[in-house]
Motif scaffolding. Sequence first.
Motif, PDB file in Angstrom:
ATOM      1  N   ILE A 188      68.432  -2.275  56.597  1.00 44.72           N
ATOM      2  CA  ILE A 188      67.810  -2.299  54.946  1.00 44.72           C
ATOM      3  C   ILE A 188      67.745  -3.617  54.396  1.00 44.72           C
ATOM      4  CG2 ILE A 188      68.335  -0.979  52.844  1.00 44.72           C
ATOM      5  CD1 ILE A 188      70.155   0.969  54.683  1.00 44.72           C
ATOM      6  N   ASP A 189      66.668  -3.964  53.778  1.00 44.92           N
ATOM      7  CA  ASP A 189      66.593  -5.305  53.044  1.00 44.92           C
ATOM      8  C   ASP A 189      65.895  -4.778  51.804  1.00 44.92           C
ATOM      9  OD1 ASP A 189      67.071  -6.834  55.421  1.00 44.92           O
ATOM     10  OD2 ASP A 189      65.127  -6.251  56.208  1.00 44.92           O
ATOM     11  N   SER A 190      66.024  -5.822  50.948  1.00 48.03           N
ATOM     12  CA  SER A 190      65.421  -6.197  49.451  1.00 48.03           C
ATOM     13  C   SER A 190      65.176  -7.358  49.319  1.00 48.03           C
ATOM     14  CB  SER A 190      66.384  -5.425  48.514  1.00 48.03           C
ATOM     15  OG  SER A 190      67.620  -6.149  48.386  1.00 48.03           O
ATOM     16  N   THR A 191      63.890  -7.255  48.458  1.00 49.26           N
ATOM     17  CA  THR A 191      63.541  -8.632  47.847  1.00 49.26           C
ATOM     18  C   THR A 191      63.318  -8.381  46.182  1.00 49.26           C
ATOM     19  OG1 THR A 191      61.080  -8.140  48.301  1.00 49.26           O
ATOM     20  CG2 THR A 191      62.483  -9.377  49.964  1.00 49.26           C
ATOM     21  N   ILE A 192      63.547  -9.525  45.433  1.00 55.83           N
ATOM     22  CA  ILE A 192      63.524  -9.498  44.026  1.00 55.83           C
ATOM     23  C   ILE A 192      62.281 -10.395  43.723  1.00 55.83           C
ATOM     24  CG2 ILE A 192      64.747  -9.724  41.914  1.00 55.83           C
ATOM     25  CD1 ILE A 192      67.257  -9.044  43.456  1.00 55.83           C
ATOM     26  N   THR A 193      61.554 -10.175  42.788  1.00 58.35           N
ATOM     27  CA  THR A 193      60.308 -10.805  42.437  1.00 58.35           C
ATOM     28  C   THR A 193      60.512 -10.809  40.788  1.00 58.35           C
ATOM     29  OG1 THR A 193      59.071 -10.415  44.295  1.00 58.35           O
ATOM     30  CG2 THR A 193      57.889 -11.241  42.405  1.00 58.35           C
ATOM     31  N   TYR A 194      60.644 -12.132  40.112  1.00 55.92           N
ATOM     32  CA  TYR A 194      60.733 -12.219  38.823  1.00 55.92           C
ATOM     33  C   TYR A 194      59.373 -12.638  38.100  1.00 55.92           C
ATOM     34  CZ  TYR A 194      65.911 -12.094  39.122  1.00 55.92           C
ATOM     35  OH  TYR A 194      67.027 -11.868  39.372  1.00 55.92           O
ATOM     36  N   LYS A 195      58.811 -11.915  37.407  1.00 53.93           N
ATOM     37  CA  LYS A 195      57.638 -12.136  36.860  1.00 53.93           C
ATOM     38  C   LYS A 195      57.771 -11.958  35.313  1.00 53.93           C
ATOM     39  CE  LYS A 195      54.788  -9.730  40.174  1.00 53.93           C
ATOM     40  NZ  LYS A 195      53.925  -8.567  40.770  1.00 53.93           N
ATOM     41  N   LEU A 196      58.754 -12.893  34.831  1.00 56.00           N
ATOM     42  CA  LEU A 196      58.938 -13.136  33.274  1.00 56.00           C
ATOM     43  C   LEU A 196      58.338 -14.570  32.882  1.00 56.00           C
ATOM     44  CD1 LEU A 196      62.866 -12.607  33.773  1.00 56.00           C
ATOM     45  CD2 LEU A 196      61.024 -10.977  33.103  1.00 56.00           C
ATOM     46  N   ASN A 197      58.068 -14.699  31.808  1.00 53.78           N
ATOM     47  CA  ASN A 197      57.253 -15.699  31.060  1.00 53.78           C
ATOM     48  C   ASN A 197      58.218 -16.477  30.370  1.00 53.78           C
ATOM     49  OD1 ASN A 197      58.343 -14.513  28.760  1.00 53.78           O
ATOM     50  ND2 ASN A 197      56.079 -13.776  27.860  1.00 53.78           N
ATOM     51  N   SER A 198      57.894 -17.671  29.886  1.00 54.03           N
ATOM     52  CA  SER A 198      59.103 -18.683  29.428  1.00 54.03           C
ATOM     53  C   SER A 198      59.898 -17.997  28.131  1.00 54.03           C
ATOM     54  CB  SER A 198      58.315 -19.885  28.946  1.00 54.03           C
ATOM     55  OG  SER A 198      57.457 -19.485  27.738  1.00 54.03           O
ATOM     56  N   CYS A 199      59.454 -16.961  27.793  1.00 53.42           N
ATOM     57  CA  CYS A 199      60.265 -16.153  26.541  1.00 53.42           C
ATOM     58  C   CYS A 199      61.151 -14.946  27.048  1.00 53.42           C
ATOM     59  CB  CYS A 199      59.499 -15.739  25.438  1.00 53.42           C
ATOM     60  SG  CYS A 199      58.371 -16.901  24.739  1.00 53.42           S
ATOM     61  N   GLY A 200      61.287 -15.116  28.527  1.00 52.25           N
ATOM     62  CA  GLY A 200      62.078 -13.905  29.283  1.00 52.25           C
ATOM     63  C   GLY A 200      61.776 -12.654  29.077  1.00 52.25           C
ATOM     64  N   VAL A 201      60.278 -12.571  29.042  1.00 47.43           N
ATOM     65  CA  VAL A 201      59.490 -11.095  28.828  1.00 47.43           C
ATOM     66  C   VAL A 201      58.805 -10.743  30.073  1.00 47.43           C
ATOM     67  CG1 VAL A 201      58.149  -9.687  27.489  1.00 47.43           C
ATOM     68  CG2 VAL A 201      59.550 -11.273  26.245  1.00 47.43           C
ATOM     69  N   GLY A 202      58.783  -9.636  30.624  1.00 49.46           N
ATOM     70  CA  GLY A 202      57.959  -9.360  31.682  1.00 49.46           C
ATOM     71  C   GLY A 202      58.539  -8.408  32.522  1.00 49.46           C
ATOM     72  N   THR A 203      58.405  -8.557  33.946  1.00 45.86           N
ATOM     73  CA  THR A 203      58.901  -7.416  34.660  1.00 45.86           C
ATOM     74  C   THR A 203      59.699  -8.065  35.955  1.00 45.86           C
ATOM     75  OG1 THR A 203      57.015  -7.322  36.045  1.00 45.86           O
ATOM     76  CG2 THR A 203      57.051  -5.833  34.124  1.00 45.86           C
ATOM     77  N   VAL A 204      60.736  -7.314  36.429  1.00 43.68           N
ATOM     78  CA  VAL A 204      61.495  -7.776  37.573  1.00 43.68           C
ATOM     79  C   VAL A 204      61.299  -6.697  38.742  1.00 43.68           C
ATOM     80  CG1 VAL A 204      63.739  -8.155  38.612  1.00 43.68           C
ATOM     81  CG2 VAL A 204      63.222  -9.067  36.121  1.00 43.68           C
ATOM     82  N   GLU A 205      60.715  -7.068  39.760  1.00 42.29           N
ATOM     83  CA  GLU A 205      60.335  -6.090  40.673  1.00 42.29           C
ATOM     84  C   GLU A 205      61.406  -6.318  41.896  1.00 42.29           C
ATOM     85  OE1 GLU A 205      56.378  -6.476  41.758  1.00 42.29           O
ATOM     86  OE2 GLU A 205      55.448  -6.073  39.814  1.00 42.29           O
ATOM     87  N   ARG A 206      61.837  -5.076  42.337  1.00 43.10           N
ATOM     88  CA  ARG A 206      62.846  -5.151  43.641  1.00 43.10           C
ATOM     89  C   ARG A 206      62.185  -4.187  44.394  1.00 43.10           C
ATOM     90  NH1 ARG A 206      69.475  -4.985  43.728  1.00 43.10           N
ATOM     91  NH2 ARG A 206      69.605  -5.808  45.864  1.00 43.10           N
ATOM     92  N   LYS A 207      61.962  -4.597  45.665  1.00 42.58           N
ATOM     93  CA  LYS A 207      61.636  -3.940  46.659  1.00 42.58           C
ATOM     94  C   LYS A 207      62.354  -3.778  47.690  1.00 42.58           C
ATOM     95  CE  LYS A 207      57.544  -4.011  49.916  1.00 42.58           C
ATOM     96  NZ  LYS A 207      56.265  -4.619  50.592  1.00 42.58           N
ATOM     97  N   TYR A 208      62.520  -2.357  48.048  1.00 43.36           N
ATOM     98  CA  TYR A 208      63.495  -2.173  49.036  1.00 43.36           C
ATOM     99  C   TYR A 208      62.723  -1.594  50.325  1.00 43.36           C
ATOM    100  CZ  TYR A 208      66.888  -1.375  45.441  1.00 43.36           C
ATOM    101  OH  TYR A 208      67.811  -1.739  44.322  1.00 43.36           O
ATOM    102  N   THR A 209      63.103  -2.191  51.660  1.00 45.64           N
ATOM    103  CA  THR A 209      62.604  -1.766  52.906  1.00 45.64           C
ATOM    104  C   THR A 209      63.455  -1.346  53.797  1.00 45.64           C
ATOM    105  OG1 THR A 209      60.793  -3.476  52.517  1.00 45.64           O
ATOM    106  CG2 THR A 209      60.921  -2.634  54.814  1.00 45.64           C
ATOM    107  N   GLY A 210      63.254   0.012  54.407  1.00 43.46           N
ATOM    108  CA  GLY A 210      64.247   0.391  55.548  1.00 43.46           C
ATOM    109  C   GLY A 210      63.329   0.373  56.975  1.00 43.46           C
ATOM    110  N   THR A 211      63.943   0.097  57.994  1.00 43.59           N
ATOM    111  CA  THR A 211      63.209  -0.260  59.381  1.00 43.59           C
ATOM    112  C   THR A 211      64.161   0.489  60.266  1.00 43.59           C
ATOM    113  OG1 THR A 211      62.474  -2.357  58.808  1.00 43.59           O
ATOM    114  CG2 THR A 211      62.241  -1.794  60.768  1.00 43.59           C
ATOM    115  N   ASP A 212      63.555   1.553  61.134  1.00 46.16           N
ATOM    116  CA  ASP A 212      64.314   1.974  62.030  1.00 46.16           C
ATOM    117  C   ASP A 212      64.233   1.252  63.546  1.00 46.16           C
ATOM    118  OD1 ASP A 212      61.870   2.728  63.293  1.00 46.16           O
ATOM    119  OD2 ASP A 212      61.872   4.727  62.764  1.00 46.16           O
ATOM    120  N   ARG A 213      64.873   1.788  64.343  1.00 49.08           N
ATOM    121  CA  ARG A 213      64.979   0.901  65.771  1.00 49.08           C
ATOM    122  C   ARG A 213      63.762   0.750  66.329  1.00 49.08           C
ATOM    123  NH1 ARG A 213      70.984   2.682  68.378  1.00 49.08           N
ATOM    124  NH2 ARG A 213      72.291   1.745  66.712  1.00 49.08           N
TER     125      ARG A 213
END
Length: 226
Positions: free
Chosen positions: A76-101
């Motif tokens: 189970i992995d996760s990655t975080i992508t910050y899409k904030l401007n210089s004023c700290g406004v925008g979005t934060v995206e966290r992607k969760y990925t599950g992988t089986d055997r």
Amino acid sequence: PVILRVYDVFPGNGPVVDSLYRGHYGECMVMISVVDKLAPSVFCPPNITVKCGADLDSVLRLARPIIFDNCTMSSIDSTITYKLNSCGVGTVERKYTGTDRRGQSASCTQIITVLKNNSFNGLDTNYLKWPESKTIFACRVMADPSLTGTPRLRDNECDLVAINYKDEVYSFSQSGVCAKILRKWEAINWCVYNRNLPNPNVPTNGYYTFTQELKIMDTIAPIITG
């Protein structure tokens, strides 16, 4: 392996012993291969909205996805992508990925929306304190801001305040004053400022000004040589 047995007489309901009605049944055997063809199921935490300045680390740490697989999970992995401007406004995206055997994977993305939250107030000396007017006793001394003082500024990650100045220099000789400098300071909060307003240069639009008066006094007598 799976064995299929068919009786020509009714053996009764439920399980039967292997020796029941010998000679009254036929059998066949097949090999069944069990294959995992289903990727994991991944369900993200709900999207949320916070104001700039919120503790995003706590928000991300408390969020937990729901992940399961019909057989066995591998990672189970996760990655975080910050899409904030210089004023700290925008979005934060966290992607969760599950992988089986078998290497099959599925993912989902949680979106945290960060809204404006400007707290800087240039009229409050706790946020912005202008330098005092001064008198400099020596005509050849450069009136550099490092010597005459600079504004003291306190802003946060939700504001972007820029400071600059322009000098108006008046040279004359009167009452020992050989020059006067009107240093016009300007502070602009670019997270608030809107240059398209009819009258943009006002404090309510994040624009602040101050004029620092610098007098340069001549206290050095002339030197005659030769």
